[in-house]
Design a protein around this motif. Structure first.
Motif, PDB file in Angstrom:
ATOM      1  N   ALA A  36      46.900  23.901  -3.581  1.00  0.00           N
ATOM      2  CA  ALA A  36      48.005  23.176  -4.402  1.00  0.00           C
ATOM      3  C   ALA A  36      49.030  24.121  -4.892  1.00  0.00           C
ATOM      4  O   ALA A  36      48.919  25.383  -5.260  1.00  0.00           O
ATOM      5  CB  ALA A  36      47.294  22.827  -5.599  1.00  0.00           C
ATOM      6  N   VAL A  37      50.320  23.974  -4.696  1.00  0.00           N
ATOM      7  CA  VAL A  37      51.628  24.849  -5.005  1.00  0.00           C
ATOM      8  C   VAL A  37      52.357  24.155  -6.040  1.00  0.00           C
ATOM      9  O   VAL A  37      52.459  22.837  -6.144  1.00  0.00           O
ATOM     10  CB  VAL A  37      52.407  24.866  -3.624  1.00  0.00           C
ATOM     11  CG1 VAL A  37      53.393  25.600  -3.977  1.00  0.00           C
ATOM     12  CG2 VAL A  37      51.254  25.737  -2.574  1.00  0.00           C
ATOM     13  N   HIS A  38      52.951  24.955  -6.996  1.00  0.00           N
ATOM     14  CA  HIS A  38      53.771  24.624  -7.875  1.00  0.00           C
ATOM     15  C   HIS A  38      55.126  24.470  -7.246  1.00  0.00           C
ATOM     16  O   HIS A  38      55.681  25.467  -6.717  1.00  0.00           O
ATOM     17  CB  HIS A  38      53.922  25.428  -9.187  1.00  0.00           C
ATOM     18  CG  HIS A  38      54.517  25.080 -10.366  1.00  0.00           C
ATOM     19  ND1 HIS A  38      55.832  25.037 -10.388  1.00  0.00           N
ATOM     20  CD2 HIS A  38      53.999  24.432 -11.610  1.00  0.00           C
ATOM     21  CE1 HIS A  38      56.303  24.655 -11.604  1.00  0.00           C
ATOM     22  NE2 HIS A  38      54.958  24.360 -12.267  1.00  0.00           N
ATOM     23  N   HIS A  39      55.836  23.495  -7.538  1.00  0.00           N
ATOM     24  CA  HIS A  39      57.355  23.216  -6.978  1.00  0.00           C
ATOM     25  C   HIS A  39      58.186  24.094  -7.401  1.00  0.00           C
ATOM     26  O   HIS A  39      58.908  24.733  -6.551  1.00  0.00           O
ATOM     27  CB  HIS A  39      57.742  21.841  -7.291  1.00  0.00           C
ATOM     28  CG  HIS A  39      58.946  21.266  -6.618  1.00  0.00           C
ATOM     29  ND1 HIS A  39      59.341  20.807  -5.358  1.00  0.00           N
ATOM     30  CD2 HIS A  39      60.415  21.630  -7.020  1.00  0.00           C
ATOM     31  CE1 HIS A  39      60.294  20.487  -5.196  1.00  0.00           C
ATOM     32  NE2 HIS A  39      61.131  20.850  -6.053  1.00  0.00           N
ATOM     33  N   ILE A  40      58.210  24.565  -8.609  1.00  0.00           N
ATOM     34  CA  ILE A  40      59.275  25.507  -9.113  1.00  0.00           C
ATOM     35  C   ILE A  40      58.949  26.939  -8.575  1.00  0.00           C
ATOM     36  O   ILE A  40      59.977  27.701  -8.236  1.00  0.00           O
ATOM     37  CB  ILE A  40      59.523  25.452 -10.714  1.00  0.00           C
ATOM     38  CG1 ILE A  40      59.573  24.053 -11.069  1.00  0.00           C
ATOM     39  CG2 ILE A  40      60.611  26.488 -11.103  1.00  0.00           C
ATOM     40  CD1 ILE A  40      61.058  23.448 -10.579  1.00  0.00           C
ATOM     41  N   ALA A  86      50.220  28.134 -15.320  1.00  0.00           N
ATOM     42  CA  ALA A  86      48.824  27.912 -14.946  1.00  0.00           C
ATOM     43  C   ALA A  86      48.357  28.145 -13.637  1.00  0.00           C
ATOM     44  O   ALA A  86      47.216  27.756 -13.041  1.00  0.00           O
ATOM     45  CB  ALA A  86      48.507  26.229 -15.185  1.00  0.00           C
ATOM     46  N   ALA A  87      48.948  29.313 -12.977  1.00  0.00           N
ATOM     47  CA  ALA A  87      48.672  29.650 -11.785  1.00  0.00           C
ATOM     48  C   ALA A  87      47.357  29.638 -11.456  1.00  0.00           C
ATOM     49  O   ALA A  87      46.491  30.525 -12.343  1.00  0.00           O
ATOM     50  CB  ALA A  87      49.326  30.709 -11.140  1.00  0.00           C
ATOM     51  N   PRO A  88      46.200  29.417 -10.402  1.00  0.00           N
ATOM     52  CA  PRO A  88      46.541  28.927  -8.975  1.00  0.00           C
ATOM     53  C   PRO A  88      47.080  27.628  -9.006  1.00  0.00           C
ATOM     54  O   PRO A  88      47.007  26.912  -7.785  1.00  0.00           O
ATOM     55  CB  PRO A  88      45.534  29.520  -8.311  1.00  0.00           C
ATOM     56  CG  PRO A  88      44.349  29.438  -9.284  1.00  0.00           C
ATOM     57  CD  PRO A  88      44.863  29.779 -10.590  1.00  0.00           C
ATOM     58  N   TRP A  89      47.265  26.847 -10.125  1.00  0.00           N
ATOM     59  CA  TRP A  89      47.452  25.457 -10.072  1.00  0.00           C
ATOM     60  C   TRP A  89      46.809  24.276  -9.465  1.00  0.00           C
ATOM     61  O   TRP A  89      47.086  23.501  -9.020  1.00  0.00           O
ATOM     62  CB  TRP A  89      49.151  25.040  -9.523  1.00  0.00           C
ATOM     63  CG  TRP A  89      50.079  26.281  -9.833  1.00  0.00           C
ATOM     64  CD1 TRP A  89      50.489  26.480 -11.178  1.00  0.00           C
ATOM     65  CD2 TRP A  89      50.837  27.161  -9.229  1.00  0.00           C
ATOM     66  NE1 TRP A  89      51.290  27.416 -11.202  1.00  0.00           N
ATOM     67  CE2 TRP A  89      51.477  28.115  -9.771  1.00  0.00           C
ATOM     68  CE3 TRP A  89      50.595  27.621  -7.608  1.00  0.00           C
ATOM     69  CZ2 TRP A  89      52.245  29.024  -9.602  1.00  0.00           C
ATOM     70  CZ3 TRP A  89      51.569  28.680  -7.325  1.00  0.00           C
ATOM     71  CH2 TRP A  89      52.288  29.333  -8.232  1.00  0.00           C
ATOM     72  N   VAL A 132      59.498  36.901 -11.595  1.00  0.00           N
ATOM     73  CA  VAL A 132      58.714  36.707 -10.565  1.00  0.00           C
ATOM     74  C   VAL A 132      58.104  38.047 -10.208  1.00  0.00           C
ATOM     75  O   VAL A 132      58.400  39.075  -9.906  1.00  0.00           O
ATOM     76  CB  VAL A 132      59.324  36.242  -8.850  1.00  0.00           C
ATOM     77  CG1 VAL A 132      58.165  36.056  -7.936  1.00  0.00           C
ATOM     78  CG2 VAL A 132      59.986  35.226  -9.239  1.00  0.00           C
ATOM     79  N   ARG A 133      56.412  38.043 -10.696  1.00  0.00           N
ATOM     80  CA  ARG A 133      55.881  39.440 -10.704  1.00  0.00           C
ATOM     81  C   ARG A 133      54.976  39.585  -9.411  1.00  0.00           C
ATOM     82  O   ARG A 133      54.426  40.460  -9.276  1.00  0.00           O
ATOM     83  CB  ARG A 133      55.189  39.824 -11.779  1.00  0.00           C
ATOM     84  CG  ARG A 133      55.881  39.986 -12.948  1.00  0.00           C
ATOM     85  CD  ARG A 133      55.403  40.507 -14.138  1.00  0.00           C
ATOM     86  NE  ARG A 133      54.626  39.141 -14.568  1.00  0.00           N
ATOM     87  CZ  ARG A 133      54.761  38.609 -15.972  1.00  0.00           C
ATOM     88  NH1 ARG A 133      55.865  39.198 -16.630  1.00  0.00           N
ATOM     89  NH2 ARG A 133      54.082  37.728 -16.287  1.00  0.00           N
ATOM     90  N   GLY A 134      54.638  38.265  -8.711  1.00  0.00           N
ATOM     91  CA  GLY A 134      54.018  38.102  -7.660  1.00  0.00           C
ATOM     92  C   GLY A 134      53.928  36.522  -7.243  1.00  0.00           C
ATOM     93  O   GLY A 134      54.179  36.010  -7.983  1.00  0.00           O
ATOM     94  N   PRO A 135      53.319  36.507  -5.958  1.00  0.00           N
ATOM     95  CA  PRO A 135      53.289  34.999  -5.656  1.00  0.00           C
ATOM     96  C   PRO A 135      52.476  34.050  -6.590  1.00  0.00           C
ATOM     97  O   PRO A 135      52.572  32.917  -6.755  1.00  0.00           O
ATOM     98  CB  PRO A 135      52.633  35.099  -4.491  1.00  0.00           C
ATOM     99  CG  PRO A 135      51.797  36.450  -4.311  1.00  0.00           C
ATOM    100  CD  PRO A 135      52.607  37.457  -5.067  1.00  0.00           C
ATOM    101  N   LEU A 136      51.523  34.558  -7.503  1.00  0.00           N
ATOM    102  CA  LEU A 136      50.949  33.621  -8.435  1.00  0.00           C
ATOM    103  C   LEU A 136      51.190  34.174  -9.824  1.00  0.00           C
ATOM    104  O   LEU A 136      50.314  33.902 -10.749  1.00  0.00           O
ATOM    105  CB  LEU A 136      49.460  33.705  -8.092  1.00  0.00           C
ATOM    106  CG  LEU A 136      49.050  33.050  -7.007  1.00  0.00           C
ATOM    107  CD1 LEU A 136      47.631  33.177  -6.505  1.00  0.00           C
ATOM    108  CD2 LEU A 136      49.196  31.427  -7.049  1.00  0.00           C
ATOM    109  N   ASP A 137      52.325  35.087 -10.197  1.00  0.00           N
ATOM    110  CA  ASP A 137      52.624  35.565 -11.359  1.00  0.00           C
ATOM    111  C   ASP A 137      53.879  35.365 -11.736  1.00  0.00           C
ATOM    112  O   ASP A 137      54.788  36.004 -11.304  1.00  0.00           O
ATOM    113  CB  ASP A 137      52.201  37.080 -11.337  1.00  0.00           C
ATOM    114  CG  ASP A 137      52.333  37.680 -12.733  1.00  0.00           C
ATOM    115  OD1 ASP A 137      52.476  37.233 -13.626  1.00  0.00           O
ATOM    116  OD2 ASP A 137      51.824  38.774 -12.849  1.00  0.00           O
TER     117      ASP A 137
END
Ligand code: KG4
Ligand code: ZN
Length: 352
Positions: free
Chosen positions: A108-112, A347-350, A156-161
């Motif tokens: 699952a990916v967050h659009h923003i 709420a990553a990893p969504w 943006v601190r990382g792909p999930l942060d």
């Protein structure tokens, strides 16, 4: 590692195949602009039906463009939210069907977040040189996500942060573009049309407000700016003054100047407050020629990344690109994935 991305959160149905979070093999998009143009905006029920109608054929078209078979795909990434509920459901259910049928992991990916991460995408060579691993040596940046639904400054601190630094308190900037274009009698979506007209207008013709510029806040407000345009247009009509092409061009240029000034001033503030030296301009409004041109000159010493226009407006390459990292770092979510219209970025990893 090939990821298939699927996106249907608003009025674009999109599929993409991206290799290892970066190299885009295919970015296939079916836009519904013509369908919604006659209503002057997106009609959710019509949008979800249109997604449903083109989903299967677009999926096949995307694989053909990428010159791959479904057997070559390692995982499927899909937009879980935020977005229109009925629209999101089309991609999430389609993705679940594919996952089940072909035994593929599903993330699952967050659009923003995907917009904010989109400067990592490239057709051939590296766009921004993301470090080999997105952890450890990754250099954080500020992303301005400016679209029809969102205007956010994000660290943006990382792909999930991700950390939201500032957001719009009312209309998104793209939404304001669309509404002002409507007031000026232009078509939908208004952003590209207004951008074009602004090139021939005088940006100082009308003294429009620059909302929320005082202090050191990072939030935006665009509805007052839109109302200021509405008042001027109404006034002219009441006094039988022309609302002809030169007026529309001057108003477009003045409105664009106000938007660009506010967006870049807040971005500069965010960079100063975080101490970061890299800025990404993303989302549909990052296609704007005025914004692209002004960014470099107004932010000296800042490394600026602006994705190619095909990765700025809604697309599935950004979903597959970020999906790669979600898969690497969190693994698959599986059949419990559901659409989440109000999904929280933090709420990553969504997944749930
Ligand atoms: O990212 P996007 O495709 O969809 C959303 O997630 O909202 O952004 C669409 C928005 C629309 O409001 C459109 O008018 C705006 O981006 N837009 C532009 C330009 N191209 C698209 N706004 C200003 N200038 C442009 N050149
Ligand atoms: Zn978007």
């Amino acid at each position: 590692m090939l990821i298939l991305g699927i996106e249907s959160s608003c009025d674009e149905t999109a599929f993409a195949v991206v290799d290892s979070g970066r190299r885009v093999l295919a970015n296939t998009i079916a836009s519904q602009i013509d369908i919604h143009a006659r209503y002057g905006g997106v009609v959710p029920e019509i949008a979800s039906r249109a997604h449903l109608e083109c989903c299967a054929s677009l999926f096949l078209q995307c694989l053909a463009e990428a010159e791959v078979r479904i057997e070559d795909i390692a995982a499927i990434a899909v937009t879980r939210g935020p977005g229109l509920a009925g629209c999101l459901l089309v991609a999430t259910e389609f993705a679940k069907g594919l996952s089940l049928r072909h035994g593929l992991p599903l993330v699952a990916v967050h659009h923003i977040a995907a917009h904010a991460w989109s400067p990592q995408l490239a057709r051939e060579s590296d766009a921004w040189g993301l470090d080999a691993s997105a952890s450890g040596s990754f250099e954080p940046y500020v992303a301005l996500v400016a679209s029809g639904g969102h205007s956010s400054l994000i660290e943006v601190r990382g792909p999930l942060d991700y950390d939201i630094l500032g957001e719009t308190m009312d209309d998104a900037v793209g939404e304001a573009y669309d509404k002002v274009a409507k007031l000026l009698g232009l078509g939908y979506p208004g952003g590209p049309l207004l951008d074009k007209l602004a090139q021939s207008g005088n940006p100082s013709a009308f003294g429009l407000p620059r909302p929320l510029m005082k202090g050191d806040g990072l939030d935006f407000s665009f509805s007052g700016l839109k109302s200021a345009v509405a008042r001027i247009v109404e006034d002219r009509i009441r006094h039988n003054q022309p609302t002809d092409e030169p007026f529309v061009a001057d108003m477009s240029a003045s409105f664009q100047a106000a938007c660009v000034e506010v967006l870049l001033a807040k971005a500069a503030r965010a960079l100063k407050q975080t101490g970061l030296r890299r800025l990404a301009l993303t989302g549909g409004v990052a296609c704007n020629r005025g914004l692209r041109a002004a960014a470099a000159s107004r932010l000296p010493g800042i490394r600026i990344a602006i994705p190619a226009p095909e990765f700025c407006t809604d697309n599935a390459a950004m979903i597959a690109g970020l999906g790669y990292w979600v898969h690497q770092q969190e693994g698959a979510v599986g059949m419990r994935l559901n659409a989440a219209p109000g999904l929280d970025l933090a709420a990553a990893p969504w997944n749930s």
